[in-house]
Design a protein around this motif. Structure first.
Motif, PDB file in Angstrom:
ATOM      1  N   ILE A  46      31.287  10.542  -3.975  1.00 58.98           N
ATOM      2  CA  ILE A  46      31.308  11.025  -5.365  1.00 58.98           C
ATOM      3  C   ILE A  46      32.197  10.150  -6.222  1.00 58.98           C
ATOM      4  O   ILE A  46      31.886   9.839  -7.372  1.00 58.98           O
ATOM      5  N   THR A  47      33.319   9.734  -5.710  1.00 62.80           N
ATOM      6  CA  THR A  47      34.259   8.941  -6.491  1.00 62.80           C
ATOM      7  C   THR A  47      33.699   7.544  -6.733  1.00 62.80           C
ATOM      8  O   THR A  47      33.042   6.962  -5.870  1.00 62.80           O
ATOM      9  N   THR A  48      33.938   7.032  -7.922  1.00 61.48           N
ATOM     10  CA  THR A  48      33.480   5.690  -8.286  1.00 61.48           C
ATOM     11  C   THR A  48      34.585   4.684  -8.000  1.00 61.48           C
ATOM     12  O   THR A  48      35.777   4.995  -8.047  1.00 61.48           O
ATOM     13  N   ILE A  49      34.182   3.459  -7.738  1.00 63.43           N
ATOM     14  CA  ILE A  49      35.122   2.382  -7.417  1.00 63.43           C
ATOM     15  C   ILE A  49      35.424   1.601  -8.689  1.00 63.43           C
ATOM     16  O   ILE A  49      34.532   1.067  -9.344  1.00 63.43           O
ATOM     17  N   GLN A  50      36.672   1.532  -9.047  1.00 60.24           N
ATOM     18  CA  GLN A  50      37.104   0.804 -10.233  1.00 60.24           C
ATOM     19  C   GLN A  50      37.689  -0.540  -9.806  1.00 60.24           C
ATOM     20  O   GLN A  50      38.696  -0.602  -9.117  1.00 60.24           O
ATOM     21  N   LEU A  51      37.019  -1.577 -10.196  1.00 57.76           N
ATOM     22  CA  LEU A  51      37.518  -2.909  -9.868  1.00 57.76           C
ATOM     23  C   LEU A  51      38.453  -3.405 -10.946  1.00 57.76           C
ATOM     24  O   LEU A  51      38.343  -3.047 -12.114  1.00 57.76           O
ATOM     25  N   GLN A  52      39.363  -4.242 -10.541  1.00 52.56           N
ATOM     26  CA  GLN A  52      40.280  -4.840 -11.493  1.00 52.56           C
ATOM     27  C   GLN A  52      39.527  -5.795 -12.427  1.00 52.56           C
ATOM     28  O   GLN A  52      38.524  -6.406 -12.055  1.00 52.56           O
ATOM     29  N   LYS A  53      40.027  -5.911 -13.636  1.00 49.63           N
ATOM     30  CA  LYS A  53      39.387  -6.757 -14.634  1.00 49.63           C
ATOM     31  C   LYS A  53      39.338  -8.212 -14.193  1.00 49.63           C
ATOM     32  O   LYS A  53      38.345  -8.911 -14.413  1.00 49.63           O
ATOM     33  N   ASP A  54      40.391  -8.672 -13.544  1.00 52.71           N
ATOM     34  CA  ASP A  54      40.430 -10.060 -13.094  1.00 52.71           C
ATOM     35  C   ASP A  54      39.403 -10.329 -12.000  1.00 52.71           C
ATOM     36  O   ASP A  54      38.822 -11.417 -11.950  1.00 52.71           O
ATOM     37  N   ILE A  55      39.173  -9.347 -11.151  1.00 51.78           N
ATOM     38  CA  ILE A  55      38.197  -9.527 -10.081  1.00 51.78           C
ATOM     39  C   ILE A  55      36.789  -9.655 -10.658  1.00 51.78           C
ATOM     40  O   ILE A  55      35.996 -10.512 -10.243  1.00 51.78           O
ATOM     41  N   LEU A  56      36.473  -8.828 -11.640  1.00 53.16           N
ATOM     42  CA  LEU A  56      35.162  -8.903 -12.289  1.00 53.16           C
ATOM     43  C   LEU A  56      34.990 -10.236 -13.015  1.00 53.16           C
ATOM     44  O   LEU A  56      33.911 -10.834 -13.001  1.00 53.16           O
ATOM     45  N   TYR A  57      36.067 -10.700 -13.648  1.00 50.19           N
ATOM     46  CA  TYR A  57      36.000 -11.978 -14.354  1.00 50.19           C
ATOM     47  C   TYR A  57      35.789 -13.124 -13.377  1.00 50.19           C
ATOM     48  O   TYR A  57      35.010 -14.057 -13.641  1.00 50.19           O
ATOM     49  N   GLU A  58      36.443 -13.077 -12.236  1.00 52.53           N
ATOM     50  CA  GLU A  58      36.242 -14.116 -11.218  1.00 52.53           C
ATOM     51  C   GLU A  58      34.805 -14.100 -10.694  1.00 52.53           C
ATOM     52  O   GLU A  58      34.232 -15.158 -10.410  1.00 52.53           O
ATOM     53  N   HIS A  59      34.228 -12.910 -10.590  1.00 49.96           N
ATOM     54  CA  HIS A  59      32.830 -12.819 -10.152  1.00 49.96           C
ATOM     55  C   HIS A  59      31.902 -13.478 -11.174  1.00 49.96           C
ATOM     56  O   HIS A  59      30.963 -14.201 -10.810  1.00 49.96           O
ATOM     57  N   ARG A  60      32.144 -13.244 -12.458  1.00 46.84           N
ATOM     58  CA  ARG A  60      31.325 -13.886 -13.498  1.00 46.84           C
ATOM     59  C   ARG A  60      31.537 -15.396 -13.501  1.00 46.84           C
ATOM     60  O   ARG A  60      30.595 -16.173 -13.735  1.00 46.84           O
ATOM     61  N   GLN A  61      32.772 -15.817 -13.250  1.00 49.42           N
ATOM     62  CA  GLN A  61      33.033 -17.249 -13.172  1.00 49.42           C
ATOM     63  C   GLN A  61      32.295 -17.902 -12.007  1.00 49.42           C
ATOM     64  O   GLN A  61      31.812 -19.036 -12.127  1.00 49.42           O
ATOM     65  N   SER A  62      32.202 -17.198 -10.906  1.00 49.09           N
ATOM     66  CA  SER A  62      31.483 -17.756  -9.760  1.00 49.09           C
ATOM     67  C   SER A  62      30.002 -17.925 -10.076  1.00 49.09           C
ATOM     68  O   SER A  62      29.383 -18.908  -9.662  1.00 49.09           O
ATOM     69  N   ILE A  63      29.430 -17.003 -10.836  1.00 52.42           N
ATOM     70  CA  ILE A  63      28.027 -17.130 -11.237  1.00 52.42           C
ATOM     71  C   ILE A  63      27.860 -18.296 -12.194  1.00 52.42           C
ATOM     72  O   ILE A  63      26.900 -19.082 -12.087  1.00 52.42           O
ATOM     73  N   ALA A  64      28.789 -18.438 -13.140  1.00 50.55           N
ATOM     74  CA  ALA A  64      28.714 -19.571 -14.066  1.00 50.55           C
ATOM     75  C   ALA A  64      28.839 -20.899 -13.322  1.00 50.55           C
ATOM     76  O   ALA A  64      28.131 -21.863 -13.627  1.00 50.55           O
ATOM     77  N   SER A  65      29.703 -20.959 -12.338  1.00 52.47           N
ATOM     78  CA  SER A  65      29.839 -22.177 -11.542  1.00 52.47           C
ATOM     79  C   SER A  65      28.576 -22.456 -10.735  1.00 52.47           C
ATOM     80  O   SER A  65      28.168 -23.617 -10.585  1.00 52.47           O
ATOM     81  N   LEU A  66      27.950 -21.398 -10.234  1.00 46.84           N
ATOM     82  CA  LEU A  66      26.697 -21.564  -9.495  1.00 46.84           C
ATOM     83  C   LEU A  66      25.613 -22.150 -10.384  1.00 46.84           C
ATOM     84  O   LEU A  66      24.837 -23.024  -9.960  1.00 46.84           O
ATOM     85  N   LEU A  67      25.556 -21.708 -11.634  1.00 44.97           N
ATOM     86  CA  LEU A  67      24.547 -22.219 -12.563  1.00 44.97           C
ATOM     87  C   LEU A  67      24.798 -23.677 -12.935  1.00 44.97           C
ATOM     88  O   LEU A  67      23.860 -24.390 -13.310  1.00 44.97           O
ATOM     89  N   LYS A  68      26.045 -24.125 -12.847  1.00 44.52           N
ATOM     90  CA  LYS A  68      26.381 -25.499 -13.207  1.00 44.52           C
ATOM     91  C   LYS A  68      26.383 -26.441 -12.006  1.00 44.52           C
ATOM     92  O   LYS A  68      26.650 -27.633 -12.166  1.00 44.52           O
ATOM     93  N   GLN A  69      26.107 -25.923 -10.832  1.00 43.30           N
ATOM     94  CA  GLN A  69      26.093 -26.784  -9.659  1.00 43.30           C
ATOM     95  C   GLN A  69      24.951 -27.792  -9.743  1.00 43.30           C
ATOM     96  O   GLN A  69      23.912 -27.545 -10.345  1.00 43.30           O
ATOM     97  N   GLN A  70      25.166 -28.925  -9.102  1.00 45.37           N
ATOM     98  CA  GLN A  70      24.160 -29.988  -9.142  1.00 45.37           C
ATOM     99  C   GLN A  70      22.833 -29.533  -8.543  1.00 45.37           C
ATOM    100  O   GLN A  70      21.764 -29.862  -9.071  1.00 45.37           O
TER     101      GLN A  70
END
Length: 215
Positions: free
Chosen positions: A86-110
Motif C-alpha cells: 500500500i505504501t508508495t516509494i518516495q525517491l530522492q530528487k537527486d536519484i531521479l535526476y541522475e536517472h534522467r541524466q543516464s537516459i540523456a547520456s544514452l541518447l548521446k552515445q555514439q
C-alpha cells in the motif's frame, strides 16, 4: 666676516590628503558642437556597423543551423512497485535526476547516434545528403547539432535538433524519439521474458521438491 649660511628655498605648503581633481563637465551646446563636427565620421561608422551586422547575419543564416526542433520524453521513476504494497516509494530528487541524466547520456552515445543515421527518414534529408555518404562527418555533425538535456526540476528529458530546414530538424528529432521508444520496448520485453523464465524455473523446482506422496 659674517658667516655664509644656506638659505632654504621657499616652498608652498600643500594641503594634506589626496589632491582634488577638477571635474570636467560639458554643456549641451558643447556636446552638440562635437557631434556636428564629427557628424560624417559618426554616420560612416553607423552605416559600416549596420552593413557588417547584416553581412554576418546572412552568413550565419547560410552556413550555420537556423532552425531548432524540440520534443520531450517523460521519465517515470525507475522503481518496481509491489501491487500488494500500500505504501508508495518516495525517491530522492537527486536519484531521479541522475536517472534522467543516464537516459540523456544514452541518447548521446555514439551507438545510438549511429542507429539514428541508419533510419530511412534521416537518410532522405538534405542534411544527411550534404555529407556525400561520409558517415564520420555526419556523425560528428550530429554530435554537435543534436542535444539531449535532462531537466532537474521536472520529469522530462529534452531532445533538440538544429539544421537549416525546419521540417528536417523535426523529422530527425522525432526519429530519435521513435528509436528510443523502440529500444525501451525491446528492453522491457526482454525483462518480462526473463521474469517469466525465472518464475517457470522456480515452479519446476517447487514441483520437483514436493514429489509424489508415498503409501
Amino acid at each position: 666676516m659674517p658667516e655664509d649660511r644656506p638659505v632654504a628655498a621657499s616652498r608652498m605648503a600643500r594641503p594634506a590628503g589626496p589632491q582634488s581633481q577638477t571635474a570636467v563637465s560639458l554643456t549641451p551646446k558643447e556636446v552638440f558642437g562635437i557631434v556636428r563636427r564629427h557628424f560624417l565620421l559618426i554616420s560612416f561608422l553607423t552605416l559600416l556597423g549596420l552593413a557588417a551586422g547584416g553581412g554576418a547575419w546572412m552568413l550565419l543564416q547560410k552556413y550555420l543551423p537556423k532552425y531548432t526542433a524540440q520534443t520531450y520524453i517523460q521519465v517515470l521513476p525507475p522503481v518496481e512497485k509491489d501491487p500488494l504494497t500500500i505504501t508508495t516509494i518516495q525517491l530522492q530528487k537527486d536519484i531521479l535526476y541522475e536517472h534522467r541524466q543516464s537516459i540523456a547520456s544514452l541518447l548521446k552515445q555514439q551507438r545510438t547516434l549511429e542507429d539514428l543515421l541508419d533510419r530511412d527518414i534521416v537518410k532522405e534529408t538534405n542534411w544527411f545528403a550534404r555529407w556525400n555518404g561520409d558517415r564520420r562527418k555526419a556523425l560528428k555533425s550530429l554530435e554537435k547539432q543534436f542535444g539531449a538535456y535532462a531537466h532537474r526540476d521536472s520529469a522530462f528529458v529534452e531532445l533538440s535538433m538544429s539544421c537549416q530546414a525546419a521540417k528536417e530538424a523535426a523529422d530527425i528529432v522525432n526519429e530519435m524519439l521513435k528509436l528510443f521508444l523502440a529500444q525501451q520496448g525491446t528492453t522491457e520485453q526482454q525483462e518480462i521474458s526473463n521474469k517469466l523464465q525465472r518464475l517457470e524455473e522456480q515452479r519446476v523446482m517447487a514441483d520437483e521438491g514436493v514429489g509424489p506422496a508415498g503409501d
